[in-house]
Design a protein around this motif. Structure first.
Motif: not given
Length: 192
Positions: A107-108, A147-149, A178-179, A183-184
């Motif tokens: 999703g990157v 990312y998309q999110e 960790s980030g 995110m994923m």
């Protein structure tokens, strides 16, 4: 009367001001720093340029171009453990396949490579962790991964070792994952 006292203090104040300025304007004493490590030398800036170009290609998702800078026997170490437990990719095709798959499935949207510093060194003696000698460039930089999110901002450290043909045959990476995991919503290295 007050005026007389001030006038009598004026020469003294002026002398103090001149003394403070003279002392404050002196150059600090020179400190000689002698740090000689016979095991290392500074490498040519050419290697810094190669390392920066490689990271620019990687963060721009120019994987085929980045691949031309990698040795066939390249090893890529992720920052998910210690010397014996880190996830490692071996071989140029495996490294490129992993990154291409990551781009397609994570999703990157984009990455940036900014605020970079490259330190090129020549290890004249075998380095303890890698067992290698020769040129290594230690790079640290900021990477904003979109990312998309949402977005993850990281300060990353990559160490790239160059073989005799000026190709990268090792990447050692160090950063807080960790980030990215948050995110994923998964740890993609668990499946490796």
């Amino acid at each position: 009367m007050k005026e007389l006292k001030f006038k009598s203090l004026k020469p003294l104040l002026m002398a103090c001001l001149i003394a403070m300025l003279a002392i404050g304007c002196e150059s600090p004493p020179e400190k000689t720093i002698v740090s000689i490590n016979p095991n290392y030398e500074i490498a040519s800036p050419e290697y810094s340029n190669l390392a920066a170009k490689a990271l620019t290609e990687l963060t721009n998702f120019q994987f085929d171009s980045w691949g031309t800078m990698l040795a066939e026997d390249v090893e890529f170490y992720f920052p998910d453990g210690d010397a014996g437990t880190r996830t490692k990719l071996s071989g140029k095709s495996n490294v490129l396949d992993w990154w291409k798959n990551w781009k397609e499935t994570s999703g990157v949207q984009s990455m940036t490579y900014t605020d970079n510093v490259e330190l090129p060194v020549i290890a004249k003696e075998t380095m303890a962790y890698s067992g290698l000698t020769g040129v290594m460039v230690i790079s640290y930089f900021s990477n904003e991964i979109v990312y998309q999110e949402g977005t993850v901002k990281l300060r990353m450290n990559f160490a790239a070792h160059f073989n005799k043909d000026n190709l990268i045959d090792r990447y050692y990476t160090y950063y807080d994952r960790s980030g990215i995991i948050e995110m994923m919503n998964k740890n993609i290295l668990d499946s490796e």
